[in-house]
Design an enzyme around this catalytic site. Structure first.
Site, PDB file in Angstrom:
ATOM      1  N   LYS A 121       0.838  -1.154   0.161  1.00 56.59           N
ATOM      2  CA  LYS A 121      -0.029   0.049   0.100  1.00 56.59           C
ATOM      3  C   LYS A 121       0.936   1.401   0.083  1.00 56.59           C
ATOM      4  CE  LYS A 121      -2.121  -0.568   3.881  1.00 56.59           C
ATOM      5  NZ  LYS A 121      -1.677  -1.909   4.493  1.00 56.59           N
ATOM      6  N   ARG A 156      -8.737   1.771   9.247  1.00 55.73           N
ATOM      7  CA  ARG A 156      -8.552   0.672   9.413  1.00 55.73           C
ATOM      8  C   ARG A 156      -9.362  -0.426  10.109  1.00 55.73           C
ATOM      9  NH1 ARG A 156      -2.393   1.281   9.390  1.00 55.73           N
ATOM     10  NH2 ARG A 156      -1.482  -0.952   9.266  1.00 55.73           N
ATOM     11  N   ARG A 168      12.008  -6.334   4.851  1.00 56.29           N
ATOM     12  CA  ARG A 168      11.754  -4.816   4.873  1.00 56.29           C
ATOM     13  C   ARG A 168      12.707  -4.380   5.925  1.00 56.29           C
ATOM     14  NH1 ARG A 168       5.564  -2.672   4.387  1.00 56.29           N
ATOM     15  NH2 ARG A 168       5.765  -2.375   6.539  1.00 56.29           N
ATOM     16  N   ARG A 214      11.970  -2.696  11.565  1.00 58.58           N
ATOM     17  CA  ARG A 214      11.204  -2.113  12.640  1.00 58.58           C
ATOM     18  C   ARG A 214      10.680  -3.274  13.361  1.00 58.58           C
ATOM     19  NH1 ARG A 214       7.417   1.414   8.453  1.00 58.58           N
ATOM     20  NH2 ARG A 214       5.922  -0.356   9.432  1.00 58.58           N
ATOM     21  N   ARG A 262      -0.308  -8.878  13.544  1.00 54.70           N
ATOM     22  CA  ARG A 262      -0.811  -8.043  12.503  1.00 54.70           C
ATOM     23  C   ARG A 262      -1.730  -8.360  11.528  1.00 54.70           C
ATOM     24  NH1 ARG A 262       3.773  -3.940  10.423  1.00 54.70           N
ATOM     25  NH2 ARG A 262       2.297  -2.726   9.792  1.00 54.70           N
TER      26      ARG A 262
HETATM   27  P1  AMP Z   1       1.689   1.185   8.901  1.00 51.92           P
HETATM   28  O1  AMP Z   1       2.926   1.744   8.718  1.00 51.92           O
HETATM   29  O2  AMP Z   1       0.324   1.708   8.312  1.00 51.92           O
HETATM   30  O3  AMP Z   1       1.734  -0.376   8.583  1.00 51.92           O
HETATM   31  O4  AMP Z   1       1.169   1.369  10.448  1.00 51.92           O
HETATM   32  C1  AMP Z   1       1.836   0.752  11.492  1.00 51.92           C
HETATM   33  C2  AMP Z   1       1.172   0.658  12.812  1.00 51.92           C
HETATM   34  O5  AMP Z   1       0.720   1.962  13.110  1.00 51.92           O
HETATM   35  C3  AMP Z   1       0.024  -0.147  12.745  1.00 51.92           C
HETATM   36  O6  AMP Z   1       0.266  -1.481  13.010  1.00 51.92           O
HETATM   37  C4  AMP Z   1      -0.793   0.326  14.004  1.00 51.92           C
HETATM   38  O7  AMP Z   1      -0.389  -0.125  15.012  1.00 51.92           O
HETATM   39  C5  AMP Z   1      -0.443   1.912  13.818  1.00 51.92           C
HETATM   40  N1  AMP Z   1      -1.420   2.398  12.787  1.00 51.92           N
HETATM   41  C6  AMP Z   1      -1.401   3.152  11.738  1.00 51.92           C
HETATM   42  N2  AMP Z   1      -2.542   3.593  11.232  1.00 51.92           N
HETATM   43  C7  AMP Z   1      -3.544   3.284  11.972  1.00 51.92           C
HETATM   44  C8  AMP Z   1      -5.056   3.296  11.947  1.00 51.92           C
HETATM   45  N3  AMP Z   1      -5.817   3.820  10.981  1.00 51.92           N
HETATM   46  N4  AMP Z   1      -5.552   2.795  12.962  1.00 51.92           N
HETATM   47  C9  AMP Z   1      -5.150   2.282  14.072  1.00 51.92           C
HETATM   48  N5  AMP Z   1      -3.714   2.004  14.020  1.00 51.92           N
HETATM   49  C10 AMP Z   1      -2.878   2.417  13.087  1.00 51.92           C
END
Ligand code: AMP
Length: 214
Positions: free
Chosen positions: A13, A88, A127, A160, A171
């Site tokens: 994404k 989400r 990654r 990370r 996740r």
């Molecule tokens: P990402 O970089 O989008 O994979 O986000 C990394 C982490 O940030 C996720 O695993 C969540 O813990 C948190 N996170 C990011 N966006 C959201 C969201 N819209 N709602 C809740 N948690 C989020």
């Protein structure tokens, strides 16, 4: 062009959102990036978000909904945006629909990048992210020019915490439980478009470009 990107963690994404943002001159809004920037700056929001992120859990809706609603009112997002990592959950999606409606607008597309679970664990283990500027790489697919160093700023690259295998598994579970229902939500609104995320990065983008128009 107002777009939401859907897909499990590691589906690509973020990569596609960045390309779309550049091609269509719209801002790329990543809630994960916003949280990571807050963690780096040591803000209250960052401290709260980190406890959830490190466990592979979602940050509570109330911490993310207002933040995104506010971001969408910025001047640069007036003619469009690509949201990456938000919504989400169904409550987040409903809050987004409502916020846009109040602004007198609506989404154009929800693009779902489909990748089976078994591909994801493999991908995410490779990654790497820059500790400093957040740029992301992949040991096999997008290697940095110098091993272990960021092409853009020269800082160290790390795996990370939320990309570690045990966290990735968690996740994916969270995704299936809380985020996958959005596919039906956006299908119901007639906004859903699905693309195969298992092919090469540029082919995924070609499929997306065909949906969005040149
Ligand atoms: P990402 O970089 O989008 O994979 O986000 C990394 C982490 O940030 C996720 O695993 C969540 O813990 C948190 N996170 C990011 N966006 C959201 C969201 N819209 N709602 C809740 N948690 C989020």
């Amino acid at each position: 062009m107002k777009i939401v990107m859907l897909g499990c963690p590691g589906a690509g994404k973020g990569t596609q959102a960045k390309i779309i943002a550049e091609r269509y001159s719209i801002p790329h809004i990543s809630t994960g990036d916003i949280f990571r920037a807050n963690i780096k700056e040591g803000t209250e929001l960052g401290k709260k978000a980190k406890t959830y992120m490190d466990q592979g859990a979602l940050v509570p809706d109330e911490l993310v909904v207002d933040l995104v609603a506010d971001r969408l009112t910025w001047e640069d997002a007036r003619d469009g945006f690509v949201l990456d990592g938000f919504p989400r959950t169904i409550p987040q999606a409903e809050a987004l629909t409502k916020a846009l409606k109040e602004m007198g607008t609506e989404l154009d597309y929800a693009i779902d990048i489909e990748v089976p679970d078994q591909n994801i664990i493999e991908r995410m283990g490779g990654r790497r992210a820059c500790v400093s500027c957040g740029a992301t790489y992949h040991l096999v697919n997008i290697p940095p020019k110098t091993e272990g160093k960021c092409d853009k700023c020269g800082s160290d690259l790390i795996l990370r915490d939320d990309d570690k295998p045990e966290t990735v598994k968690k996740r994916l579970d969270v995704y299936h439980e809380q985020t996958q229902p959005l596919i039906e939500y956006y299908q119901g609104l007639g906004l859903l478009r699905e693309v195969d995320g298992t092919v090469q990065m540029n082919e995924v983008f070609d499929a997306i470009a065909a949906i969005l128009g040149a």
